[in-house]
Design a protein around this motif. Structure first.
Motif, PDB file in Angstrom:
ATOM      1  N   UNK A 156       0.848  -1.200   0.000  1.00 58.89           N
ATOM      2  CA  UNK A 156       0.000   0.000   0.000  1.00 58.89           C
ATOM      3  C   UNK A 156       0.878   1.241   0.000  1.00 58.89           C
ATOM      4  N   UNK A 157       0.527   2.235  -0.807  1.00 56.20           N
ATOM      5  CA  UNK A 157       1.335   3.445  -0.928  1.00 56.20           C
ATOM      6  C   UNK A 157       1.258   4.277   0.344  1.00 56.20           C
ATOM      7  N   UNK A 158       2.398   4.868   0.716  1.00 56.94           N
ATOM      8  CA  UNK A 158       2.419   5.735   1.894  1.00 56.94           C
ATOM      9  C   UNK A 158       2.396   7.200   1.481  1.00 56.94           C
ATOM     10  N   UNK A 159       2.069   7.481   0.242  1.00 61.87           N
ATOM     11  CA  UNK A 159       1.995   8.858  -0.246  1.00 61.87           C
ATOM     12  C   UNK A 159       0.778   9.565   0.341  1.00 61.87           C
ATOM     13  N   UNK A 160       0.928  10.847   0.583  1.00 66.94           N
ATOM     14  CA  UNK A 160      -0.175  11.662   1.087  1.00 66.94           C
ATOM     15  C   UNK A 160      -0.910  12.310  -0.078  1.00 66.94           C
ATOM     16  N   UNK A 161      -2.028  12.949   0.239  1.00 65.50           N
ATOM     17  CA  UNK A 161      -2.788  13.642  -0.799  1.00 65.50           C
ATOM     18  C   UNK A 161      -1.940  14.738  -1.440  1.00 65.50           C
ATOM     19  N   UNK A 162      -1.157  15.422  -0.626  1.00 66.55           N
ATOM     20  CA  UNK A 162      -0.302  16.481  -1.161  1.00 66.55           C
ATOM     21  C   UNK A 162       0.795  15.907  -2.060  1.00 66.55           C
ATOM     22  N   UNK A 163       1.248  14.711  -1.745  1.00 72.18           N
ATOM     23  CA  UNK A 163       2.238  14.056  -2.605  1.00 72.18           C
ATOM     24  C   UNK A 163       1.655  13.798  -3.992  1.00 72.18           C
ATOM     25  N   UNK A 164       0.427  13.301  -4.019  1.00 71.89           N
ATOM     26  CA  UNK A 164      -0.213  13.027  -5.305  1.00 71.89           C
ATOM     27  C   UNK A 164      -0.512  14.322  -6.050  1.00 71.89           C
ATOM     28  N   UNK A 165      -0.837  15.357  -5.297  1.00 72.78           N
ATOM     29  CA  UNK A 165      -1.054  16.653  -5.941  1.00 72.78           C
ATOM     30  C   UNK A 165       0.231  17.126  -6.634  1.00 72.78           C
ATOM     31  N   UNK A 166       1.350  16.989  -5.944  1.00 72.29           N
ATOM     32  CA  UNK A 166       2.638  17.405  -6.515  1.00 72.29           C
ATOM     33  C   UNK A 166       2.950  16.603  -7.774  1.00 72.29           C
ATOM     34  N   UNK A 167       2.662  15.309  -7.734  1.00 73.89           N
ATOM     35  CA  UNK A 167       2.879  14.471  -8.915  1.00 73.89           C
ATOM     36  C   UNK A 167       1.953  14.904 -10.053  1.00 73.89           C
ATOM     37  N   UNK A 168       0.725  15.234  -9.678  1.00 77.06           N
ATOM     38  CA  UNK A 168      -0.225  15.707 -10.684  1.00 77.06           C
ATOM     39  C   UNK A 168       0.236  16.999 -11.323  1.00 77.06           C
ATOM     40  N   UNK A 169       0.777  17.896 -10.506  1.00 74.77           N
ATOM     41  CA  UNK A 169       1.279  19.167 -11.031  1.00 74.77           C
ATOM     42  C   UNK A 169       2.426  18.946 -12.015  1.00 74.77           C
ATOM     43  N   UNK A 170       3.293  17.986 -11.708  1.00 73.93           N
ATOM     44  CA  UNK A 170       4.406  17.676 -12.606  1.00 73.93           C
ATOM     45  C   UNK A 170       3.880  17.141 -13.943  1.00 73.93           C
TER      46      UNK A 170
END
Length: 269
Positions: free
Chosen positions: A1-15
């Motif tokens: 299971x991923x330990x990424x946070x919502x903000x982590x996914x947001x940052x990836x989305x921004x990239x």
């Protein structure tokens, strides 16, 4: 299971969004929403990503959810109005802009978008009115039974000439609509460039800056990035001016073609 946070996914989305990989951006923003469905920015960003794919219906849905979560977030109104404009929902788009301006009366992007919507609405109304002013179908013209403005049955030669004029006229309408779409595109690009320039000019001169080259990003200086954006804006302004002139030419051409058809019918009475 991923330990990424919502903000982590947001940052990836921004990239991904910056690289114009909109499907991947949507995937990341969706994961962020799954972890935090109350964050209006995630919906705003996903709406922009759907817009990048021209999936305007989904862009509308996310923009509406963004506004519902935070009615004070002005960018949400911009996202929604932009999608409504693309769907040719001009009255709804204007209403959305007015809601946003109620939060920030001097918001430059909203004011500029309002102008774009008014022009698009006027162009659509003009096109519809002009088209409606030419009665009779082209098929009946070819058959020698076209009527225009109450004219009686036309002889074969006149009917053939009228049919050719109608074909040219309808082609002009299609060209007009196509140019209008392109003009709206460059106007939106200018809005985005203006916003980026404003943010960059307010940023410190020293720092890490990157300039997009295709799908990659190269490290650069603030001044180089500013020059690049300004050059792009100048090119966009030139294209907008060229398209505006072409629209005016097409308007004159359609007016002339319509007049020629009316005169042809009038002479045959």
């Amino acid at each position: 299971m991923s330990d990424k946070t919502a903000e982590d996914y947001k940052a990836l989305g921004n990239q991904s969004f910056a690289s114009k990989d909109f499907p991947k951006a949507i995937e990341h923003y969706t994961k962020a929403i799954q972890l935090d469905s109350k964050n209006h920015v995630f919906f705003s960003n996903r709406s922009a990503s759907y817009a990048g794919l021209k999936e305007w219906g989904k862009a509308v849905e996310d923009a509406k959810e963004c506004i519902r979560l935070d009615p004070q977030f002005v960018k949400g109104y911009y996202r929604l109005a932009t999608a409504q404009l693309e769907l040719e929902e001009y009255d709804l788009a204007q209403a959305t802009i007015k809601q946003g301006l109620a939060m920030d009366a001097n918001n430059a992007p909203l004011l500029k978008l309002m102008g774009t919507i008014k022009k698009a609405k006027k162009a659509a109304a003009t096109t519809a009115a002009v088209a409606a002013g030419v009665g009779g179908g082209s098929s009946s013209a070819a058959a020698g039974g076209n009527t225009l403005g109450g004219a009686g049955k036309l002889d074969q030669a006149t009917s053939r000439e009228l049919y050719d004029l109608e074909v040219q006229y309808k082609q002009s309408i299609r060209e007009f609509q196509s140019v209008q779409v392109d003009l709206n595109k460059y106007q939106r690009e200018q809005q985005m460039a203006d916003a980026t320039l404003t943010e960059l000019e307010a940023s410190p001169a020293v720092g890490a800056y990157y300039r997009s080259v295709g799908k990659t990003f190269l490290k650069s200086t603030r001044d180089n990035v500013l020059d690049h954006l300004k050059n792009n804006k100048e090119e966009s302004v030139k294209k907008e001016n060229d398209l505006t002139q072409k629209l005016k030419y097409l308007e004159r051409r359609m007016t002339s073609q319509k007049q020629n058809m009316r005169e042809l019918v009038s002479q045959s009475r």
